[in-house]
Scaffold this motif. Sequence first.
Motif, PDB file in Angstrom:
ATOM      1  N   CYS A 192     -22.308  12.712  46.851  1.00  0.00           N
ATOM      2  CA  CYS A 192     -21.554  11.791  46.510  1.00  0.00           C
ATOM      3  C   CYS A 192     -22.300  10.400  46.013  1.00  0.00           C
ATOM      4  O   CYS A 192     -23.328  10.618  46.280  1.00  0.00           O
ATOM      5  CB  CYS A 192     -20.447  11.369  47.587  1.00  0.00           C
ATOM      6  N   GLN A 193     -21.752   9.673  45.426  1.00  0.00           N
ATOM      7  CA  GLN A 193     -22.489   8.100  44.930  1.00  0.00           C
ATOM      8  C   GLN A 193     -21.415   7.128  45.349  1.00  0.00           C
ATOM      9  O   GLN A 193     -20.359   7.289  45.163  1.00  0.00           O
ATOM     10  CB  GLN A 193     -22.740   8.305  43.717  1.00  0.00           C
ATOM     11  N   LEU A 194     -21.817   5.961  45.729  1.00  0.00           N
ATOM     12  CA  LEU A 194     -20.977   4.947  45.802  1.00  0.00           C
ATOM     13  C   LEU A 194     -21.549   3.653  44.865  1.00  0.00           C
ATOM     14  O   LEU A 194     -22.657   3.433  44.709  1.00  0.00           O
ATOM     15  CB  LEU A 194     -21.210   4.267  47.311  1.00  0.00           C
ATOM     16  N   TRP A 195     -20.444   3.296  44.167  1.00  0.00           N
ATOM     17  CA  TRP A 195     -20.885   2.289  43.201  1.00  0.00           C
ATOM     18  C   TRP A 195     -20.254   0.939  43.531  1.00  0.00           C
ATOM     19  O   TRP A 195     -19.054   0.702  44.058  1.00  0.00           O
ATOM     20  CB  TRP A 195     -20.685   2.471  41.606  1.00  0.00           C
ATOM     21  N   GLN A 196     -20.729  -0.221  42.937  1.00  0.00           N
ATOM     22  CA  GLN A 196     -20.032  -1.592  43.349  1.00  0.00           C
ATOM     23  C   GLN A 196     -20.216  -2.396  42.039  1.00  0.00           C
ATOM     24  O   GLN A 196     -21.271  -2.400  41.254  1.00  0.00           O
ATOM     25  CB  GLN A 196     -21.041  -2.339  44.329  1.00  0.00           C
ATOM     26  N   VAL A 197     -19.106  -3.222  41.876  1.00  0.00           N
ATOM     27  CA  VAL A 197     -19.036  -4.082  40.567  1.00  0.00           C
ATOM     28  C   VAL A 197     -18.542  -5.411  41.435  1.00  0.00           C
ATOM     29  O   VAL A 197     -17.385  -5.318  42.023  1.00  0.00           O
ATOM     30  CB  VAL A 197     -18.369  -3.824  39.528  1.00  0.00           C
ATOM     31  N   THR A 198     -19.088  -6.681  41.090  1.00  0.00           N
ATOM     32  CA  THR A 198     -18.279  -8.115  41.339  1.00  0.00           C
ATOM     33  C   THR A 198     -17.419  -8.185  40.112  1.00  0.00           C
ATOM     34  O   THR A 198     -18.115  -8.147  39.041  1.00  0.00           O
ATOM     35  CB  THR A 198     -19.223  -9.220  41.546  1.00  0.00           C
ATOM     36  N   VAL A 199     -16.128  -8.283  40.242  1.00  0.00           N
ATOM     37  CA  VAL A 199     -15.314  -8.780  39.217  1.00  0.00           C
ATOM     38  C   VAL A 199     -15.427 -10.110  38.626  1.00  0.00           C
ATOM     39  O   VAL A 199     -15.214 -10.925  39.155  1.00  0.00           O
ATOM     40  CB  VAL A 199     -13.909  -8.375  39.460  1.00  0.00           C
ATOM     41  N   GLU A 200     -16.129 -10.093  37.269  1.00  0.00           N
ATOM     42  CA  GLU A 200     -16.543 -11.485  36.815  1.00  0.00           C
ATOM     43  C   GLU A 200     -15.368 -12.071  36.101  1.00  0.00           C
ATOM     44  O   GLU A 200     -15.227 -13.345  36.318  1.00  0.00           O
ATOM     45  CB  GLU A 200     -17.754 -11.246  35.974  1.00  0.00           C
ATOM     46  N   GLU A 201     -14.557 -11.087  35.415  1.00  0.00           N
ATOM     47  CA  GLU A 201     -13.412 -11.886  34.930  1.00  0.00           C
ATOM     48  C   GLU A 201     -12.349 -10.630  35.285  1.00  0.00           C
ATOM     49  O   GLU A 201     -12.148  -9.612  34.537  1.00  0.00           O
ATOM     50  CB  GLU A 201     -13.498 -12.049  33.496  1.00  0.00           C
ATOM     51  N   ALA A 202     -11.142 -10.941  35.799  1.00  0.00           N
ATOM     52  CA  ALA A 202     -10.233 -10.138  36.291  1.00  0.00           C
ATOM     53  C   ALA A 202      -9.320  -9.829  35.112  1.00  0.00           C
ATOM     54  O   ALA A 202      -8.951 -10.730  34.261  1.00  0.00           O
ATOM     55  CB  ALA A 202      -9.241 -10.962  37.345  1.00  0.00           C
ATOM     56  N   PRO A 203      -9.090  -8.597  34.603  1.00  0.00           N
ATOM     57  CA  PRO A 203      -8.268  -8.318  33.631  1.00  0.00           C
ATOM     58  C   PRO A 203      -6.624  -8.573  33.891  1.00  0.00           C
ATOM     59  O   PRO A 203      -6.398  -8.683  34.932  1.00  0.00           O
ATOM     60  CB  PRO A 203      -8.580  -6.853  33.396  1.00  0.00           C
ATOM     61  N   GLN A 204      -5.882  -8.707  32.831  1.00  0.00           N
ATOM     62  CA  GLN A 204      -4.492  -8.570  32.872  1.00  0.00           C
ATOM     63  C   GLN A 204      -3.973  -7.396  33.219  1.00  0.00           C
ATOM     64  O   GLN A 204      -4.570  -6.344  32.850  1.00  0.00           O
ATOM     65  CB  GLN A 204      -3.852  -9.082  31.755  1.00  0.00           C
ATOM     66  N   PRO A 205      -3.099  -7.448  34.393  1.00  0.00           N
ATOM     67  CA  PRO A 205      -2.604  -5.985  34.826  1.00  0.00           C
ATOM     68  C   PRO A 205      -1.673  -5.140  33.828  1.00  0.00           C
ATOM     69  O   PRO A 205      -1.085  -5.883  33.083  1.00  0.00           O
ATOM     70  CB  PRO A 205      -1.847  -6.156  36.017  1.00  0.00           C
ATOM     71  N   VAL A 206      -2.236  -3.940  33.633  1.00  0.00           N
ATOM     72  CA  VAL A 206      -1.641  -2.930  32.675  1.00  0.00           C
ATOM     73  C   VAL A 206      -0.223  -2.443  33.309  1.00  0.00           C
ATOM     74  O   VAL A 206      -0.289  -1.878  34.531  1.00  0.00           O
ATOM     75  CB  VAL A 206      -2.258  -2.126  32.009  1.00  0.00           C
ATOM     76  N   GLU A 207       0.925  -2.347  32.435  1.00  0.00           N
ATOM     77  CA  GLU A 207       2.090  -1.915  33.133  1.00  0.00           C
ATOM     78  C   GLU A 207       2.190  -0.359  32.942  1.00  0.00           C
ATOM     79  O   GLU A 207       1.524   0.063  31.836  1.00  0.00           O
ATOM     80  CB  GLU A 207       3.333  -2.458  31.961  1.00  0.00           C
ATOM     81  N   LEU A 208       2.222   0.183  33.817  1.00  0.00           N
ATOM     82  CA  LEU A 208       2.072   1.876  33.951  1.00  0.00           C
ATOM     83  C   LEU A 208       2.768   2.473  32.890  1.00  0.00           C
ATOM     84  O   LEU A 208       2.276   3.354  32.020  1.00  0.00           O
ATOM     85  CB  LEU A 208       2.452   2.397  35.234  1.00  0.00           C
ATOM     86  N   ASN A 209       3.902   2.216  32.769  1.00  0.00           N
ATOM     87  CA  ASN A 209       4.806   2.972  31.658  1.00  0.00           C
ATOM     88  C   ASN A 209       4.208   2.581  30.074  1.00  0.00           C
ATOM     89  O   ASN A 209       4.412   3.575  29.235  1.00  0.00           O
ATOM     90  CB  ASN A 209       6.193   2.371  31.741  1.00  0.00           C
ATOM     91  N   SER A 210       3.653   1.703  30.200  1.00  0.00           N
ATOM     92  CA  SER A 210       2.900   1.488  28.780  1.00  0.00           C
ATOM     93  C   SER A 210       1.669   2.561  28.499  1.00  0.00           C
ATOM     94  O   SER A 210       1.285   2.510  27.539  1.00  0.00           O
ATOM     95  CB  SER A 210       2.284   0.052  28.494  1.00  0.00           C
ATOM     96  N   LEU A 211       1.251   3.083  29.412  1.00  0.00           N
ATOM     97  CA  LEU A 211       0.347   4.066  29.325  1.00  0.00           C
ATOM     98  C   LEU A 211       0.779   5.808  29.127  1.00  0.00           C
ATOM     99  O   LEU A 211       0.092   6.505  29.023  1.00  0.00           O
ATOM    100  CB  LEU A 211      -0.585   4.196  30.509  1.00  0.00           C
ATOM    101  N   ALA A 212       2.080   5.660  29.170  1.00  0.00           N
ATOM    102  CA  ALA A 212       2.852   7.016  29.052  1.00  0.00           C
ATOM    103  C   ALA A 212       2.670   7.741  27.619  1.00  0.00           C
ATOM    104  O   ALA A 212       2.411   7.016  26.590  1.00  0.00           O
ATOM    105  CB  ALA A 212       4.270   6.766  29.429  1.00  0.00           C
ATOM    106  N   LYS A 213       2.387   8.971  27.669  1.00  0.00           N
ATOM    107  CA  LYS A 213       2.045   9.813  26.523  1.00  0.00           C
ATOM    108  C   LYS A 213       3.734  10.541  26.285  1.00  0.00           C
ATOM    109  O   LYS A 213       4.134  11.045  27.328  1.00  0.00           O
ATOM    110  CB  LYS A 213       1.433  10.758  26.801  1.00  0.00           C
ATOM    111  N   HIS A 214       4.081  10.516  25.040  1.00  0.00           N
ATOM    112  CA  HIS A 214       5.137  11.235  24.635  1.00  0.00           C
ATOM    113  C   HIS A 214       5.176  12.320  23.866  1.00  0.00           C
ATOM    114  O   HIS A 214       4.266  12.317  22.972  1.00  0.00           O
ATOM    115  CB  HIS A 214       6.176  10.223  23.839  1.00  0.00           C
ATOM    116  N   PHE A 215       5.816  13.364  23.930  1.00  0.00           N
ATOM    117  CA  PHE A 215       5.661  14.592  23.170  1.00  0.00           C
ATOM    118  C   PHE A 215       6.904  15.272  23.214  1.00  0.00           C
ATOM    119  O   PHE A 215       7.984  14.908  24.005  1.00  0.00           O
ATOM    120  CB  PHE A 215       4.476  15.724  23.484  1.00  0.00           C
ATOM    121  N   GLU A 216       7.158  16.209  22.162  1.00  0.00           N
ATOM    122  CA  GLU A 216       8.665  16.827  22.220  1.00  0.00           C
ATOM    123  C   GLU A 216       8.310  18.254  22.254  1.00  0.00           C
ATOM    124  O   GLU A 216       7.247  18.897  21.749  1.00  0.00           O
ATOM    125  CB  GLU A 216       9.369  16.451  21.041  1.00  0.00           C
TER     126      GLU A 216
END
Length: 332
Positions: free
Chosen positions: A130-154
């Motif tokens: 396994c590996q462990l990675w780290q980042v210091t968040v320099e500029e926090a992003p705007q939170p993304v609404e989960l439903n905006s990431l939905a994929k639609h098909f028929e």
Amino acid sequence: MDPRSEVLLRQADLFQGSLLLTGLPADDLLNTLPNARGWSWHAGDFAALDARFAGRTHFGTEAPGEAFDAAVLFLPKAKDLTDYLLNALASRLQGRELFLVGEKRAGIEAAARQLSPFGRARKLDSARHCQLWQVTVEEAPQPVELNSLAKHFEIEMEGGPLKVISLPGVFSHGRLDRGSALLLENLDRLPTGHLLDFGCGAGVLGAAVKRRSPDMNVTLLDVDAFATASSRLTLAANGLEGDVLTGDGIDAAPHHLDVILTNPPFHTGVHTDYAATENLLRKAREHLKKGGELRLVANSFLRYQPIIEQHLGVCAVMAEGQGFRIYRAKRA
């Protein structure tokens, strides 16, 4: 102890403050890190953790509301789910630490590049495969609404197309898989009454049955909160009603069922795992009425037929194609 947890504990001094463990395994990690809390969307893991560490694990598709000073994401299988979860965490960690841990065979090195929008990522440790990675968040992003990431098909059906909505991390995200497609072609002669869509994913099978047979009582069940959220969206998009349950396998299902319809999973993350399906096959009899039917699609190489016959009764191959078989058995 999960090897990913062991890697964290090699750097335990970094994790003594208020910490959110996201997608954590159901092991002893919360006991070792007393100031940590968990966030899980797997009903089985959540139940096991909550039984041992009551009130310390949040369940659902959204991050918990409580503040935390740092967060660890245990790498999930799906890249799009990783993106969503990293955004949800980083949006709350301006100037603070975000960690990513995962197995090498799960693609942790490639996934570490998904940390780059938040700052300069660095590898802290590599052990236990396994590996462990780290980042210091320099500029926090705007939170993304989960439903905006939905994929639609028929899916084309008699009476008009069936709309399917899937969220990140859900099986066969954004498309109809071959096993479900074969099962959809073989829905004739289902018993009427109460049907369970076991391992429902985005709700394709349950919604299709409800569309074909409006009088059918349909229950959709999955262990994953992102899957059941998707199933609710799919039902709503088609104006259909059904009970949607998030629970750990067939033990969470109703009894006195007329049909169990399933395209069951055989992976947990990157690991092959037949436990949920084999438990279903052993216990289907307990959940079906006399004369009730199990109809299951699976890869042809999976030897489910002997298990079905051992626990339920005579099992026939109803159809096969493109590497899949549909098994049909009735409770005697």
